[in-house]
Design an enzyme around this catalytic site. Structure first.
Site, short mmCIF file in Angstrom:
data_model
loop_
_atom_site.label_atom_id
_atom_site.label_comp_id
_atom_site.label_asym_id
_atom_site.label_seq_id
_atom_site.Cartn_x
_atom_site.Cartn_y
_atom_site.Cartn_z
CD GLU A 106 -1.95 -2.31 1.48
OE1 GLU A 106 -0.84 -2.60 1.98
OE2 GLU A 106 -2.86 -3.15 1.33
CG HIS A 146 -10.84 -6.27 6.96
ND1 HIS A 146 -9.73 -6.54 7.71
CD2 HIS A 146 -10.52 -6.60 5.68
CE1 HIS A 146 -8.79 -7.03 6.92
NE2 HIS A 146 -9.24 -7.07 5.68
#
Lengths: 325, 355
Positions: free
Chosen positions: A60, A129
């Site tokens: 990322e 998440h």
């Protein structure tokens, strides 16, 4: 008017941009051959090719930074994060780089980039998440943050986000990808930084954004059944924050409940509440009431998760507690 | 012409980051020999740039002490040969990205000396109108894309610039300077992998000065201070070069840049170098001995390179002295320009936040 689901609205906005502007390209984890974790980019690789639909390593920091560099060089990248929780891995790039580059360079460098990520709880993905970090990012100057709550807004906001010359973070509530709403075939855009009055009313103002609009709309329906007319405001944009629309509504209704589907403490609604009390205290008949999800890590189990997540009962309880309605 | 660079894969018996590390370390400090006559480029210009950086950095130190420059100040003194040699191999369509020790790279790229100094003074005439300071110098028109102060965070930015060059099929490449300290950051590894997978036109230029702030690299890096040949470069071709030897760096960089332009994908150079001063102006250098510094100072490129030019008949003492005098005046003027420049108008607080 035709109805389309939220996922299709985002997809249409991306597709238009890729067709219109060769400088637009996409990067992200499994957006190409796999078609995207939430299938938003399904079919893009075949249509636009690997140069423009770039599958990245699970890195990322690297692909976020590469997007920033490409934008600094004049391209218009669209970065997909598989989850807004993964933004934490790339936070340094988003905050220190993307948002600061223009200021630090005295205006020499701009970062016309869109970062998209599914946000929020409700799909049983547990603590790592299910978070809503658009509220953290909304504090950062030098970038914009939007969170569409329906298909119409999703298309209008993504169009404007891609055309914007700044980093724009588009938080897409994961629970809404399959939700339908009317979307006209005629082209339209939605200005970044403007709230929407989702429903006009006179007795109380309910403010939310993104998935929080669900419990708020449900609460407004239930209030109307007992003769209470709620004005519902969808912020649409967390930065810039359209406080003028909120304050004007509060001056009309004299009552306000701010509602977040993210955790209650330290979120964008703390900011909204503070601004309302500072700018409209003399118009208020009671306290600025704040509703949010419970301040715990998100649990996996369905029943627990639903209890933590803001619902319309929470909104109605706040209306009752604050204003006796 | 004998190559001064060492290809990856051969074992090295020499001590890394020893001041004698250069190929010609035994014969002469700057390592100038007959082959250098054939190296194209203007030797006097290379000297001028190194001397400019040295004078500029000394002036920065003085003006920090005077209170005109504040914040963190990281000087490039000692490493001039690396920045000047490497940047001399670039064309005008190439990008350069640097870390927080960025003055030398900016000056070697030819940014306006007055505006660079004014930026350090926080004045409105600065490169970034006084909003960036020492660690954040930018001159986008010259392809100098910063000046970045989070260790390692600029590597993916550089990869993105290279990605744009690849995407738009330009001839340009991106040169990314970084220190030994940044190789312990995860983002270093992520970026090298990404650049290798996508075959980006990027040159990674590691300036190994042996210390990440006050931490000797062998204390914080598994594998010790000798990066080469044990460094993880993800299949990217890598060479080691004597970073105190401006011509060696120039030659190595020209080869690497040529490889990239020919479609060879990313390349990697490790330049062994040394900063003669502390990490920042506030650094008391408790972590290293004076002897180590003194040993490296014997190879000071700003001293030895012109000496060798004279010895080899490539420049006269008069030429060297003239360059020195002119350059000293340039830096004096820059300080004067910065001092006389106005502070930014308070309205500048609100500009350049958004495009």
């Amino acid at each position: 008017m035709p109805e389309i689901i939220y996922r299709e609205a985002i997809k249409r906005g991306l597709e238009e941009a890729l067709e219109r502007d060769p400088r637009v390209f996409m990067m992200g984890e499994d957006i190409g051959e796999y078609g995207g974790a939430y299938a938003v980019t399904d079919g893009f690789l075949e249509k636009f090719g690997p140069e423009r639909i770039k599958d990245t390593p699970i890195s990322e920091q690297a692909f976020m930074g590469a997007g920033i560099g490409a934008a600094a060089a004049g391209l218009r990248p669209i970065i997909e994060l598989m989850s807004i929780s993964f933004s934490l891995v790339a936070f340094d790039q988003i905050v220190n780089m993307a948002a600061n580059l223009r200021y630090m360079s005295g205006g020499q460098i701009s970062v016309p980039m869109v970062i998209r990520a599914p946000t929020g709880a409700g799909v049983q993905l547990a603590a790592t998440h299910s978070q809503s970090f658009e509220t953290w990012l909304a504090e950062v100057p030098g970038m914009k943050v939007v969170c569409p709550s329906n298909s119409y807004d999703a298309l209008g906001l993504i169009r404007s986000a891609i055309k914007d010359n700044n980093p724009v973070f588009v938080a897409e509530p994961a629970l809404l990808y399959g939700a339908k709403a009317e979307v006209p075939d005629e082209y339209y855009e939605i200005e970044l930084g403007k709230a929407r009055i989702a429903r006009a009313g006179s007795n109380i103002t309910l403010v939310s954004y993104g998935y929080g609009m669900r419990p708020v709309e449900a609460a407004a329906d239930r209030l109307s059944m007992v003769g209470v007319s709620a004005e519902v405001i969808d912020l649409r944009s967390l930065n810039p924050l359209d406080m003028d629309t909120v304050v004007a509504s509060v001056q009309k209704t004299h009552r306000v409940v701010v509602v977040d589907s993210a955790r209650r403490t330290g979120g964008i609604m703390a900011e909204v509440a503070a601004e309302v009390q500072q700018r409209a205290a003399e118009w208020l008949d009671g306290p600025v009431m704040r509703v949010g999800s419970v301040d715990v890590p998100w649990p996996y189990s369905h029943d627990l998760e639903q209890k933590v997540l803001t619902d319309s009962d929470d909104v109605l309880n706040a209306v009752s507690e604050g204003y006796g309605l | 012409m004998a190559s001064r660079t060492k290809p990856r894969g051969k074992n090295s018996s020499k001590t890394a980051n020893s001041p004698k590390a250069g190929k010609n370390g035994a014969s002469g400090a700057a390592g100038l020999d007959e082959s250098d006559v054939a190296i194209k480029g203007d030797h006097l210009e290379l000297f001028r740039q190194m001397f400019l950086i040295r004078e500029f950095e000394l002036a920065c130190g003085e003006n920090y002490a005077r209170g005109f420059i504040r914040g963190f100040l990281h000087l490039y003194i000692g490493q001039e040969a690396t920045g000047v040699g490497a940047i001399s191999a670039l064309g005008e369509n190439d990008y350069i990205v640097s870390a927080y020790r960025d003055h030398g790279h900016a000056l070697a790229r030819g940014v306006d000396v007055n505006r660079a100094m004014a930026e350090l003074f926080g004045r409105s005439t600065g490169l970034s109108k006084g909003k960036g300071g020492s660690m954040h110098l930018f001159d986008a028109a010259k392809g100098f894309m910063g000046g970045h102060a989070i260790v390692g965070a600029h590597l993916p930015l550089a990869a993105g610039l290279a990605l744009a060059q690849q995407y738009e099929k330009t001839e340009g490449i991106t040169m990314c300077f970084f220190g030994d300290g940044s190789t312990n950051q995860g983002v270093y590894h992520e970026t090298l992998n990404l650049a290798a997978v996508w075959q980006l036109p990027i040159l990674f230029l590691l300036e190994n000065n042996g210390y990440g702030m006050g931490s000797a690299i062998e204390r914080v890096r598994a594998g010790g201070k000798d990066f080469y040949p044990g460094l993880a470069t993800y299949g990217i071709p890598a060479v080691e070069v004597d970073g105190m030897d401006v011509l060696a760096v120039k030659e190595a960089t020209e080869i690497a840049v040529g490889n990239i332009r020919a479609g060879g994908g990313p390349q990697f150079i490790e330049a062994k170098t040394f900063r003669f001063v502390g990490h920042s102006y506030a650094d008391g250098q408790k972590y290293r001995g004076r002897e180590e510094v003194a040993e490296w100072e014997e190879r000071d490129p700003v001293v030895t390179f012109p000496e060798n030019l004279i010895k080899m008949g490539l420049a006269s003492k008069e030429q060297i002295d003239r360059v020195k005098a002119e350059t000293t005046a340039v830096v004096e003027n820059a300080v004067k320009f910065a001092e006389e420049s106005p502070n930014p108008d308070p309205t500048e607080i609100f500009t350049d936040v958004l495009a």
